[in-house]
Design an enzyme around this catalytic site. Structure first.
Site, PDB file in Angstrom:
ATOM      1  CB  THR A  44      -0.930   0.020   1.219  1.00 34.83           C
ATOM      2  OG1 THR A  44      -0.127  -0.117   2.394  1.00 34.83           O
ATOM      3  CG2 THR A  44      -1.932  -1.119   1.146  1.00 34.83           C
ATOM      4  CD  GLU A  45      -0.232   7.126  -1.371  1.00 41.44           C
ATOM      5  OE1 GLU A  45       0.202   8.272  -1.431  1.00 41.44           O
ATOM      6  OE2 GLU A  45      -1.409   6.830  -1.540  1.00 41.44           O
ATOM      7  CB  THR A  46       4.701   4.254   2.517  1.00 42.56           C
ATOM      8  OG1 THR A  46       5.634   4.093   1.450  1.00 42.56           O
ATOM      9  CG2 THR A  46       4.255   2.892   3.015  1.00 42.56           C
ATOM     10  N   GLY A  49       2.743  10.636  -1.469  1.00 39.85           N
ATOM     11  CA  GLY A  49       2.421  10.630  -2.891  1.00 39.85           C
ATOM     12  C   GLY A  49       1.061  10.045  -3.176  1.00 39.85           C
ATOM     13  CG  ASN A  50      -1.715  11.641  -5.106  1.00 39.82           C
ATOM     14  OD1 ASN A  50      -2.136  11.609  -3.961  1.00 39.82           O
ATOM     15  ND2 ASN A  50      -1.584  12.770  -5.793  1.00 39.82           N
TER      16      ASN A  50
END
Length: 56
Positions: A44-46, A49-50
């Site tokens: 998952t995103e960390t 940012g997008n």
């Protein structure tokens, strides 16, 4: 009509997996089962940012 077979995701079989999300992960630069093991691991995103990255 039945859907596709469940994917083995991070060692767990998940029925009804969201294939659109899987494709989007790839478009975001991720990799889909890069070693053909049958297991996908999407991080998952960390950070701020997008874009989420995906690496097996």
């Amino acid at each position: 009509v039945t859907g596709p077979a469940p994917l083995k995701f991070a060692g767990v079989n998940i029925a009804g997996f969201d294939y659109d999300a899987l494709v989007q992960a790839x478009l975001n630069x991720g990799y889909l089962d890069s070693d053909n093991s049958g297991t996908l691991a999407i991080n998952t995103e960390t950070g701020g940012g997008n874009t989420a990255s995906x690496v097996e």
